[in-house]
Design an enzyme around this catalytic site. Structure first.
Site, short mmCIF file in Angstrom:
data_model
loop_
_atom_site.label_atom_id
_atom_site.label_comp_id
_atom_site.label_asym_id
_atom_site.label_seq_id
_atom_site.Cartn_x
_atom_site.Cartn_y
_atom_site.Cartn_z
N ASN A 12 0.83 -1.21 0.00
CA ASN A 12 0.00 0.00 0.00
C ASN A 12 0.85 1.25 0.00
O ASN A 12 1.93 1.30 0.60
CB ASN A 12 -1.03 0.00 1.14
CG ASN A 12 -0.45 -0.19 2.53
OD1 ASN A 12 0.54 -0.88 2.70
ND2 ASN A 12 -1.09 0.42 3.51
N GLU A 66 0.51 5.27 0.60
CA GLU A 66 -0.36 6.33 1.12
C GLU A 66 0.13 7.69 0.65
O GLU A 66 1.18 7.82 0.02
CB GLU A 66 -0.41 6.22 2.65
CG GLU A 66 -1.03 4.90 3.07
CD GLU A 66 -1.26 4.77 4.57
OE1 GLU A 66 -0.75 5.60 5.35
OE2 GLU A 66 -1.97 3.81 4.95
N CYS A 85 -4.38 0.91 -2.16
CA CYS A 85 -4.19 -0.36 -1.43
C CYS A 85 -3.17 -1.24 -2.15
O CYS A 85 -3.00 -1.16 -3.38
CB CYS A 85 -5.50 -1.14 -1.38
SG CYS A 85 -6.80 -0.37 -0.42
N GLU A 107 -3.36 -4.35 -2.89
CA GLU A 107 -3.96 -5.24 -3.89
C GLU A 107 -4.04 -4.56 -5.25
O GLU A 107 -3.72 -5.14 -6.28
CB GLU A 107 -5.39 -5.65 -3.49
CG GLU A 107 -5.49 -6.49 -2.24
CD GLU A 107 -5.63 -5.66 -0.96
OE1 GLU A 107 -5.00 -4.58 -0.87
OE2 GLU A 107 -6.34 -6.11 -0.05
N CYS A 110 -10.58 -4.51 0.70
CA CYS A 110 -11.67 -3.53 0.73
C CYS A 110 -12.57 -3.70 -0.49
O CYS A 110 -12.21 -4.39 -1.45
CB CYS A 110 -11.11 -2.11 0.81
SG CYS A 110 -10.54 -1.46 -0.78
N CYS A 139 -11.02 -2.84 -3.95
CA CYS A 139 -10.08 -3.86 -4.43
C CYS A 139 -10.81 -5.11 -4.91
O CYS A 139 -10.40 -5.74 -5.88
CB CYS A 139 -9.06 -4.21 -3.34
SG CYS A 139 -7.89 -2.87 -3.05
N1 THU Z 1 -5.20 -1.34 2.82
C1 THU Z 1 -4.69 -2.18 1.88
O1 THU Z 1 -3.65 -1.89 1.26
N2 THU Z 1 -5.34 -3.33 1.62
C2 THU Z 1 -6.41 -3.79 2.34
O2 THU Z 1 -6.90 -4.86 2.07
C3 THU Z 1 -6.96 -2.98 3.42
C4 THU Z 1 -6.45 -1.59 3.51
C5 THU Z 1 -4.46 -0.13 3.13
C6 THU Z 1 -5.07 1.18 2.72
C7 THU Z 1 -4.42 2.12 3.69
O3 THU Z 1 -3.14 2.46 3.20
C8 THU Z 1 -4.23 1.29 4.95
O4 THU Z 1 -4.28 -0.06 4.53
C9 THU Z 1 -5.29 1.54 6.01
O5 THU Z 1 -6.56 1.45 5.50
#
Ligand code: THU
Length: 166
Positions: free
Chosen positions: A62, A64, A73, A75, A112, A115
């Protein structure tokens, strides 16, 4: 009127040792990819690894951003990279894992909604299932047979098909 029941089959393994070698390798890679996450705001580190039909493994973590919604994310980073690098090559399996030093993560990370929708797009396109392996840094692994199981009654590109009059 008709009642329709939907059910999904989830395999729960106690640890990676119970997986076959290919699944285990992919889970290990997704776990190591959590180290590559850029998640200074959530401190929730996610790694993903996509195994393609040609044997290639494409990874993601991920990413940010200070303007929060601009991040992505793990995925989607992995799946978009896979499709960009190997367009049209079917995806066999996606392993996803999460880790955090300061948050307590209860169990395997679950993708999520956005994704799920993105992974489903490629599953529908290739018409073969993409298996999902969900975990955290250690412990239980959940195996989901196909993305569709996590997104019943989904909207897909098929819903945008033109009728004969256009
Ligand atoms: N996140 C993911 O990368 N994948 C998931 O399946 C759940 C959430 C990330 C998004 C964000 O950077 C952090 O986790 C918190 O939500």
């Amino acid at each position: 009127m008709a009642h329709k029941n939907l059910s999904i089959r989830i395999l729960e393994h106690d640890s990676v040792e119970q997986l076959n070698a290919g699944e285990r390798a992919l889970v290990d890679i997704s776990r190591s990819m959590t180290e590559k996450a850029y998640a200074p705001y959530s401190n929730f580190y996610v790694g993903a690894a996509v195994l393609l039909e040609n044997g290639e493994i494409v990874t993601g973590s991920n990413q940010e951003n200070g303007a929060y919604p601009s991040g992505l994310c793990a995925e989607r980073v992995a799946v978009f990279a896979a499709s960009a690098r190997f367009p049209g090559v079917p995806m066999k399996m996606i392993a996803i894992s999460a880790k955090s030093a300061c948050l307590s993560i209860d169990g395997p990370v679950s993708p999520c909604g956005a994704c799920r929708q993105v992974m489903l797009e490629y599953e529908v396109l290739q018409s073969d299932p993409i298996k999902l392996l969900l975990s955290k840094e250690s412990g239980k692994i959940l195996v989901i047979e196909k993305v569709q199981d996590l997104l019943p009654l989904a909207f897909t590109g098929k819903d945008l098909k033109r009728n004969d009059h256009h």
